[in-house]
Design a protein around this motif. Structure first.
Motif, short mmCIF file in Angstrom:
data_model
loop_
_atom_site.label_atom_id
_atom_site.label_comp_id
_atom_site.label_asym_id
_atom_site.label_seq_id
_atom_site.Cartn_x
_atom_site.Cartn_y
_atom_site.Cartn_z
N ASN A 1 0.82 -1.21 0.00
CA ASN A 1 0.00 0.00 0.00
C ASN A 1 0.86 1.25 0.00
N ILE A 2 2.08 1.11 0.45
CA ILE A 2 3.02 2.23 0.45
C ILE A 2 4.02 2.09 -0.70
N SER A 3 4.66 0.93 -0.81
CA SER A 3 5.73 0.77 -1.80
C SER A 3 5.22 0.81 -3.24
N THR B 1 -1.73 5.84 -8.35
CA THR B 1 -2.05 7.25 -8.26
C THR B 1 -2.42 7.80 -9.62
N ALA B 2 -3.31 8.75 -9.64
CA ALA B 2 -3.84 9.29 -10.91
C ALA B 2 -2.78 10.09 -11.66
N PRO B 3 -2.73 9.87 -12.99
CA PRO B 3 -3.40 8.79 -13.72
C PRO B 3 -2.69 7.46 -13.44
N PRO B 4 -3.43 6.40 -13.10
CA PRO B 4 -2.77 5.16 -12.66
C PRO B 4 -2.08 4.43 -13.81
#
Length: 369
Positions: free
Chosen positions: A170-172, A178-181
Motif C-alpha cells: 500500500n506504500i511501496s 495514483t492518478a493517472p494510474p
C-alpha cells in the motif's frame, strides 16, 4: 497490512547482485545460440569480454526463458481473443529484456503497458542503460521521462518503478495506482516473478500477491507466473542453500555433491537467504501459494519435466548440437529443484477463454505418462 518492515540494511546488496548472475547467464545463452536476445548486451558491462557460461547454465536458462515466453505469449493472445490489450507487471525485473523482445515481435500490438519494479539501485542502473542506448530507447517511443532522481522512468508503454517489494505494498506500490494510474484495473494483467519471492518472507510475498489480487478483484483478470527454486530440504537442496550464490548454482553443482565440497569463497561471497522456499518442500506444494490466497486455479511443473515433455523436440535437437553435455544426471538433478508455477485469479464472469491459459504437453510425448 504488514507489521513494520524488518531492517534489511546490509542484506539488500547480495540479493541485488543475483541479477548480475542472471544477466550473464542470459548473455551467454544468447551468444551461443540457445536464445535470441539482441538486447541483453546493453545491460551487461563490457559484454563482449564476458566469458560464456557452462552448458548446464545455458540449458537451464533456455528452459526457463522459453517456458515463460510461452506463457506470456499465450496471455497476450487470449487477451486479444477477448478483444482487449493486456498489461504485464514484472516484479524484481532486474536486467530482464522481455519488454523489448515483445515490442519488436509479433505480439507487439497486443501489449498495452509493461511495468517493471525493482530495488532503486537496480532501476537506476536500468534507466541509465536505457537512456544510453539508442537501440533500447527508440523502442520506448517519446517522450521518455526519467524521474525520482534517476530511479524511475516512464514512456508511452513502458514504466520502470523503484520499490522494496518486501514492504507494505500500500506504500511501496502506491505510485502504480495514483492518478493517472499506470496500472489499469480493467485490463487483463499478468504478474511475472522470476526468482524474487524466494528472497522474501512468506508473509511478505503473500501480502504482495494479495494486494494485486484485491486491485483486480472486481473488474479484471489476473495471472501470475513464479519461477524459483524449491525442495531445498533434501541433500541436493542443501548444497544449493550452502552455495548462496543462486545465479551460479548450476555451475557449482557440476562438481559439488555436498555442502562440504563447495568452495568456501562462494558461500562467503554472498550472504543471501531463501526464506520463501521453506513452505514448499515439493513441486506439488507450489500451487498452494496461489490457492491459499483464493486464486481460481494454479499449477506447477519442474524445469526437468518441462524440458522432457513440454519443449518442442526440434528445439531440443537444435540446442543439443550447440555444446557437448556429458552431465545429463547432474542437469536433471538441478532442473528438478527449479519450477515454474502459474495461477489465475478470475471472477465468475471471466471463466471460459482464460481456462485455456497454461503449458500444454506435447503430443509426441503423451505416451510418457
Amino acid at each position: 497490512m504488514l507489521p513494520p518492515p524488518p531492517s534489511h540494511q546490509g542484506g539488500d546488496a547480495p540479493i541485488r547482485l543475483t541479477d548480475n548472475d542472471a544477466a550473464l547467464a542470459k548473455l551467454s545463452a544468447a551468444r551461443l545460440g540457445y536464445l535470441s536476445d539482441p538486447f541483453i548486451k546493453h545491460f551487461v558491462p563490457r559484454a563482449s569480454f564476458q566469458p560464456s557460461r557452462p552448458p548446464l547454465i545455458n540449458i537451464g536458462t533456455f528452459v526457463r526463458t522459453v517456458t515463460i515466453d510461452d506463457l506470456v505469449e499465450q496471455w497476450i493472445k487470449l487477451s486479444n481473443k477477448e478483444g482487449k490489450r493486456c498489461q504485464i507487471v514484472s516484479l524484481g525485473a532486474g536486467s530482464d529484456t522481455r519488454f523489448w523482445r515483445l515490442a519488436t515481435g509479433p505480439q507487439n500490438d497486443g501489449l498495452s503497458t509493461y511495468i517493471e519494479v525493482d530495488f532503486p539501485e537496480n532501476t537506476m542502473k536500468k534507466a541509465m542503460a536505457i537512456k544510453k542506448s539508442k537501440d533500447l530507447s527508440v523502442i520506448l517511443g517519446s517522450p521518455i521521462d526519467v524521474k525520482l532522481g534517476g530511479t524511475a522512468l516512464s514512456s508511452p508503454r513502458y514504466q520502470l518503478f523503484p520499490a522494496d517489494l518486501r514492504q507494505d505494498p500500500n506504500i511501496s506500490l502506491k505510485s502504480l495506482t495514483t492518478a493517472p494510474p499506470p496500472l489499469n484495473p480493467s485490463l487483463p494483467t499478468l504478474l511475472i516473478c522470476e526468482c524474487v519471492l524466494v528472497y522474501m518472507q512468506p508473509e511478505e510475498s503473500n501480502c504482495l500477491l494479495q494486494w494485486f489480487q484485491s486491485y483486480f478483484a472486481s473488474t479484471g483478470v489476473l495471472g501470475t507466473i513464479v519461477y524459483e527454486m524449491f525442495g531445498l530440504g533434501d541433500s541436493f537442496g542443501r548444497v544449493m542453500v550452502s552455495n548462496l550464490k543462486v545465479g551460479e548454482t548450476f555451475e557449482v553443482l557440476i562438481s559439488a555433491r555436498s555442502p562440504d565440497e563447495l568452495p568456501r569463497s562462494s558461500s562467503k561471497a554472498r550472504n543471501v537467504s531463501l526464506p520463501g522456499a521453506d513452505p514448499f518442500p515439493s513441486y506439488q506444494s507450489l500451487p498452494s501459494r496461489f490457492l491459499n490466497l483464493g486464486y481460481t486455479t494454479a499449477r506447477a511443473l519442474t524445469l526437468k519435466e518441462i524440458r522432457r515433455s513440454y519443449v518442442e523436440p526440434e528445439e531440443l535437437d537444435r540446442i543439443s548440437k550447440l555444446e557437448m553435455l556429458d552431465e545429463i544426471e547432474e542437469l536433471d538433478l538441478v532442473l528438478e529443484h527449479y519450477a515454474i508455477t502459474w495461477g489465475l485469479s478470475l471472477t465468475s464472469s471471466s471463466m471460459g477463454t482464460w481456462s485455456e491459459w497454461g503449458l500444454v504437453k506435447r503430443e509426441w510425448n503423451a505416451q510418457d505418462d
